[in-house]
Write an enzyme that holds these catalytic residues in place. Structure first.
Site, PDB file in Angstrom:
ATOM      1  N   HIS A  29       0.859  -1.198   0.000  1.00 41.05           N
ATOM      2  CA  HIS A  29       0.000   0.000   0.000  1.00 41.05           C
ATOM      3  C   HIS A  29       0.892   1.243   0.000  1.00 41.05           C
ATOM      4  O   HIS A  29       1.967   1.250   0.611  1.00 41.05           O
ATOM      5  CB  HIS A  29      -0.909  -0.017   1.225  1.00 41.05           C
ATOM      6  CG  HIS A  29      -2.018   1.003   1.149  1.00 41.05           C
ATOM      7  ND1 HIS A  29      -1.809   2.329   1.425  1.00 41.05           N
ATOM      8  CD2 HIS A  29      -3.330   0.882   0.831  1.00 41.05           C
ATOM      9  CE1 HIS A  29      -2.951   2.985   1.275  1.00 41.05           C
ATOM     10  NE2 HIS A  29      -3.894   2.127   0.904  1.00 41.05           N
ATOM     11  N   GLU A 101      -3.929   1.740  -7.397  1.00 42.06           N
ATOM     12  CA  GLU A 101      -4.381   2.851  -6.561  1.00 42.06           C
ATOM     13  C   GLU A 101      -3.466   4.051  -6.792  1.00 42.06           C
ATOM     14  O   GLU A 101      -2.377   4.130  -6.197  1.00 42.06           O
ATOM     15  CB  GLU A 101      -4.288   2.486  -5.080  1.00 42.06           C
ATOM     16  CG  GLU A 101      -5.201   1.383  -4.649  1.00 42.06           C
ATOM     17  CD  GLU A 101      -5.510   1.498  -3.161  1.00 42.06           C
ATOM     18  OE1 GLU A 101      -6.678   1.614  -2.812  1.00 42.06           O
ATOM     19  OE2 GLU A 101      -4.565   1.506  -2.356  1.00 42.06           O
TER      20      GLU A 101
HETATM   21  O1  LIG Z   1      -6.754   1.882   1.861  1.00 38.97           O
HETATM   22  C1  LIG Z   1      -7.683   2.237   1.173  1.00 38.97           C
HETATM   23  C2  LIG Z   1      -7.487   2.641  -0.181  1.00 38.97           C
HETATM   24  O2  LIG Z   1      -6.198   3.148  -0.282  1.00 38.97           O
HETATM   25  C3  LIG Z   1      -8.495   3.585  -0.761  1.00 38.97           C
HETATM   26  O3  LIG Z   1      -8.908   4.565   0.161  1.00 38.97           O
HETATM   27  P1  LIG Z   1     -10.123   5.546  -0.201  1.00 38.97           P
HETATM   28  O4  LIG Z   1     -11.215   4.720  -0.801  1.00 38.97           O
HETATM   29  O5  LIG Z   1     -10.493   6.171   1.116  1.00 38.97           O
HETATM   30  O6  LIG Z   1      -9.565   6.555  -1.186  1.00 38.97           O
END
Ligand SMILES: O=C[C@H](O)COP(=O)(O)O
Length: 183
Positions: A29, A101
């Site tokens: 992550h 992401e």
């Molecule tokens: O850890 C969660 C993901 O990085 C996405 O977060 P989010 O949906 O709050 O942008």
């Protein structure tokens, strides 16, 4: 998750501790990469450790805004996927799930357009070994925009952060990615 089975790593969780308790483990992550110095090489080692212990890695990849603006997004994501696969044999690649992401979209309310997500999924799939991996999009997904991502052929699901804190929102998103989105 740490990549070693055991050792003096206070605060870390080993794959041995997770095996039999979890099916999936989130690796790479951007918060781990940025705040805890997790490198591509470390992510590769963690992937290998997870697979060796029967855990299915969900590997997060994605470029920063600076990298996108410099025109390097595709190259960065391809390299992150390649690094994630570096320590496992080709036959284990289908154990992985890749979550694209973009760092600039996480928790910002500024989701990537479905077009950008689709293009970057293509980048992630660039390696032959990656061609069969399920792909998730993550970054400001909510019940209002999830349908756009669910309609993109290469996107099999979503990695939901903030919106998962509301059960109704999360359920609505999960239903959109229900049947027919498996790879
Ligand atoms: O850890 C969660 C993901 O990085 C996405 O977060 P989010 O949906 O709050 O942008």
């Amino acid at each position: 998750m740490h990549h070693d089975d055991s050792g003096a790593f206070t605060g870390e969780v080993s794959p041995v501790m997770l095996a039999g308790v979890c099916d999936y483990v989130l690796l790479g992550h951007s918060e781990r990469r940025q705040m805890f110095g997790e490198t591509d090489e470390m992510v590769g080692r963690k992937v290998a450790a997870a697979v060796a212990h029967g855990l299915r890695p969900i590997v997060c990849v994605g470029e920063t805004l600076e990298q996108r603006e410099a025109g390097n997004a595709t190259e960065i994501v391809r390299w992150q996927v390649t690094s994630a696969l570096a320590e496992i044999d080709a036959g284990s690649a289908n154990e992985l799930v890749i979550a694209y992401e973009p760092v600039w979209a996480i928790g910002t309310g500024r989701a990537a357009t479905p077009q950008i997500a689709d293009q970057m999924m293509g980048a992630a799939l660039g390696s032959p070994a990656a061609a069969t991996m399920p792909l998730l999009y993550g970054g400001s997904v909510n019940a209002g925009n999830a349908r756009e991502y669910a309609s993109v052929a290469n996107i099999n699901g979503a990695l939901v952060g903030g919106a998962s804190l509301d059960a109704d929102s999360f359920l609505a998103i999960a239903r959109l990615f229900g049947d027919g989105k498996d790879r």
